[in-house]
Design a protein around this motif. Structure first.
Motif, PDB file in Angstrom:
ATOM      1  N   ALA A   8      -9.471 -10.629  -6.090  1.00 35.69           N
ATOM      2  CA  ALA A   8      -9.508  -9.739  -7.259  1.00 35.69           C
ATOM      3  C   ALA A   8      -8.351  -8.744  -7.204  1.00 35.69           C
ATOM      4  O   ALA A   8      -7.782  -8.374  -8.239  1.00 35.69           O
ATOM      5  CB  ALA A   8     -10.844  -9.013  -7.326  1.00 35.69           C
ATOM      6  N   THR A   9      -7.967  -8.330  -6.006  1.00 35.96           N
ATOM      7  CA  THR A   9      -6.824  -7.418  -5.848  1.00 35.96           C
ATOM      8  C   THR A   9      -5.539  -8.083  -6.330  1.00 35.96           C
ATOM      9  O   THR A   9      -4.709  -7.457  -6.995  1.00 35.96           O
ATOM     10  CB  THR A   9      -6.695  -6.987  -4.373  1.00 35.96           C
ATOM     11  N   ASP A  10      -5.380  -9.364  -6.017  1.00 36.83           N
ATOM     12  CA  ASP A  10      -4.200 -10.111  -6.490  1.00 36.83           C
ATOM     13  C   ASP A  10      -4.206 -10.209  -8.010  1.00 36.83           C
ATOM     14  O   ASP A  10      -3.162 -10.078  -8.661  1.00 36.83           O
ATOM     15  CB  ASP A  10      -4.172 -11.514  -5.884  1.00 36.83           C
ATOM     16  N   VAL A  11      -5.389 -10.426  -8.587  1.00 35.02           N
ATOM     17  CA  VAL A  11      -5.518 -10.499 -10.053  1.00 35.02           C
ATOM     18  C   VAL A  11      -5.145  -9.151 -10.672  1.00 35.02           C
ATOM     19  O   VAL A  11      -4.414  -9.100 -11.668  1.00 35.02           O
ATOM     20  CB  VAL A  11      -6.943 -10.936 -10.461  1.00 35.02           C
ATOM     21  N   ASP A  12      -5.613  -8.065 -10.077  1.00 33.11           N
ATOM     22  CA  ASP A  12      -5.262  -6.723 -10.574  1.00 33.11           C
ATOM     23  C   ASP A  12      -3.750  -6.526 -10.573  1.00 33.11           C
ATOM     24  O   ASP A  12      -3.178  -5.971 -11.515  1.00 33.11           O
ATOM     25  CB  ASP A  12      -5.920  -5.636  -9.726  1.00 33.11           C
ATOM     26  N   MET A  32     -17.814  -7.804   4.380  1.00 33.94           N
ATOM     27  CA  MET A  32     -17.949  -8.933   3.496  1.00 33.94           C
ATOM     28  C   MET A  32     -16.567  -9.342   2.974  1.00 33.94           C
ATOM     29  O   MET A  32     -15.818  -8.511   2.475  1.00 33.94           O
ATOM     30  CB  MET A  32     -18.866  -8.539   2.339  1.00 33.94           C
ATOM     31  N   ALA A  33     -16.248 -10.609   3.073  1.00 30.88           N
ATOM     32  CA  ALA A  33     -14.943 -11.103   2.643  1.00 30.88           C
ATOM     33  C   ALA A  33     -14.865 -11.121   1.114  1.00 30.88           C
ATOM     34  O   ALA A  33     -15.844 -11.400   0.429  1.00 30.88           O
ATOM     35  CB  ALA A  33     -14.706 -12.504   3.196  1.00 30.88           C
ATOM     36  N   GLU A  34     -13.681 -10.803   0.613  1.00 30.06           N
ATOM     37  CA  GLU A  34     -13.460 -10.794  -0.830  1.00 30.06           C
ATOM     38  C   GLU A  34     -13.414 -12.239  -1.328  1.00 30.06           C
ATOM     39  O   GLU A  34     -12.831 -13.108  -0.697  1.00 30.06           O
ATOM     40  CB  GLU A  34     -12.134 -10.075  -1.117  1.00 30.06           C
ATOM     41  N   ALA A  35     -14.040 -12.499  -2.471  1.00 26.98           N
ATOM     42  CA  ALA A  35     -14.051 -13.842  -3.048  1.00 26.98           C
ATOM     43  C   ALA A  35     -12.630 -14.283  -3.353  1.00 26.98           C
ATOM     44  O   ALA A  35     -11.778 -13.473  -3.726  1.00 26.98           O
ATOM     45  CB  ALA A  35     -14.898 -13.853  -4.307  1.00 26.98           C
ATOM     46  N   ARG A  36     -12.400 -15.558  -3.184  1.00 23.42           N
ATOM     47  CA  ARG A  36     -11.063 -16.117  -3.436  1.00 23.42           C
ATOM     48  C   ARG A  36     -11.108 -17.111  -4.579  1.00 23.42           C
ATOM     49  O   ARG A  36     -12.055 -17.857  -4.718  1.00 23.42           O
ATOM     50  CB  ARG A  36     -10.536 -16.763  -2.167  1.00 23.42           C
ATOM     51  N   ASP A  71       1.472   0.358  -4.044  1.00 19.18           N
ATOM     52  CA  ASP A  71       1.004  -0.171  -2.749  1.00 19.18           C
ATOM     53  C   ASP A  71       1.100   0.900  -1.674  1.00 19.18           C
ATOM     54  O   ASP A  71       0.180   1.095  -0.884  1.00 19.18           O
ATOM     55  CB  ASP A  71       1.827  -1.387  -2.311  1.00 19.18           C
ATOM     56  N   ARG A  72       2.220   1.582  -1.660  1.00 22.02           N
ATOM     57  CA  ARG A  72       2.443   2.596  -0.622  1.00 22.02           C
ATOM     58  C   ARG A  72       1.475   3.764  -0.785  1.00 22.02           C
ATOM     59  O   ARG A  72       0.930   4.261   0.203  1.00 22.02           O
ATOM     60  CB  ARG A  72       3.900   3.082  -0.695  1.00 22.02           C
ATOM     61  N   LEU A  73       1.253   4.192  -2.014  1.00 21.47           N
ATOM     62  CA  LEU A  73       0.330   5.304  -2.253  1.00 21.47           C
ATOM     63  C   LEU A  73      -1.109   4.961  -1.872  1.00 21.47           C
ATOM     64  O   LEU A  73      -1.882   5.847  -1.518  1.00 21.47           O
ATOM     65  CB  LEU A  73       0.379   5.733  -3.720  1.00 21.47           C
ATOM     66  N   VAL A 118       3.854 -11.075  -6.475  1.00 23.31           N
ATOM     67  CA  VAL A 118       2.493 -11.326  -5.985  1.00 23.31           C
ATOM     68  C   VAL A 118       2.574 -12.390  -4.905  1.00 23.31           C
ATOM     69  O   VAL A 118       3.442 -13.261  -4.950  1.00 23.31           O
ATOM     70  CB  VAL A 118       1.541 -11.767  -7.124  1.00 23.31           C
ATOM     71  N   THR A 119       1.686 -12.276  -3.944  1.00 23.21           N
ATOM     72  CA  THR A 119       1.595 -13.264  -2.884  1.00 23.21           C
ATOM     73  C   THR A 119       0.133 -13.669  -2.777  1.00 23.21           C
ATOM     74  O   THR A 119      -0.735 -12.788  -2.675  1.00 23.21           O
ATOM     75  CB  THR A 119       2.050 -12.669  -1.535  1.00 23.21           C
ATOM     76  N   PRO A 120      -0.153 -14.963  -2.817  1.00 14.08           N
ATOM     77  CA  PRO A 120      -1.550 -15.368  -2.651  1.00 14.08           C
ATOM     78  C   PRO A 120      -2.093 -14.818  -1.330  1.00 14.08           C
ATOM     79  O   PRO A 120      -1.381 -14.785  -0.328  1.00 14.08           O
ATOM     80  CB  PRO A 120      -1.500 -16.888  -2.620  1.00 14.08           C
ATOM     81  N   SER A 121      -3.336 -14.382  -1.351  1.00 14.95           N
ATOM     82  CA  SER A 121      -3.934 -13.802  -0.151  1.00 14.95           C
ATOM     83  C   SER A 121      -4.154 -14.839   0.938  1.00 14.95           C
ATOM     84  O   SER A 121      -4.213 -14.496   2.112  1.00 14.95           O
ATOM     85  CB  SER A 121      -5.263 -13.134  -0.498  1.00 14.95           C
TER      86      SER A 121
END
Length: 130
Positions: A46-50, A1-5, A76-78, A31-34
């Protein structure tokens, strides 16, 4: 399921950041827009918002943009499931994360001290008005 944008306006509302600030954080690489819509609008998950919330929470503690960027790179790396870090790298990354945690705690304590002093000042002014 695709994440909501979400479009940038909704992200601004959710994060309490201005559109200008979000665009600035994009320009400096925090941050980079998905994705982008067909019309070219920035789309965030939601990941970008976090990610933006991490930056927003670091700002009052006077972390620099470079420090913010480094912390985001560490986290990010972890958390990269496609390329998990080796044991040595994990130890190094966790040590950096511990350094940021200690720095955050120290800066929070300094803010508490400053807040107490500011409250004392406000109380002094209140007393003089009475």
């Amino acid at each position: 399921m695709a994440e909501a944008r979400m479009r940038i306006g909704e992200v601004a509302e959710r994060t309490g950041l201005s559109l200008r600030t979000i665009r600035h954080y994009e320009e400096v690489g925090l941050v980079t827009p998905s994705a982008r819509s067909k019309g070219g609008f920035r789309l965030y998950t939601a990941t970008d918002v976090d990610r933006l919330m991490v930056v927003r929470r670091m700002k009052p503690l006077d972390f620099t943009l470079d420090e913010m960027r480094e912390l985001l790179e560490v986290t990010d790396r972890l958390s990269d499931p496609r390329r998990p870090p080796a044991e040595d790298e994990t130890r190094q990354l966790r040590a950096r994360l511990e350094d940021y945690h200690a720095a955050a705690l120290s800066r929070v304590e300094k803010l508490r001290t400053r807040l107490a002093m500011a409250e004392e000042f406000a109380a002094t002014l209140h007393d003089r008005l009475s």
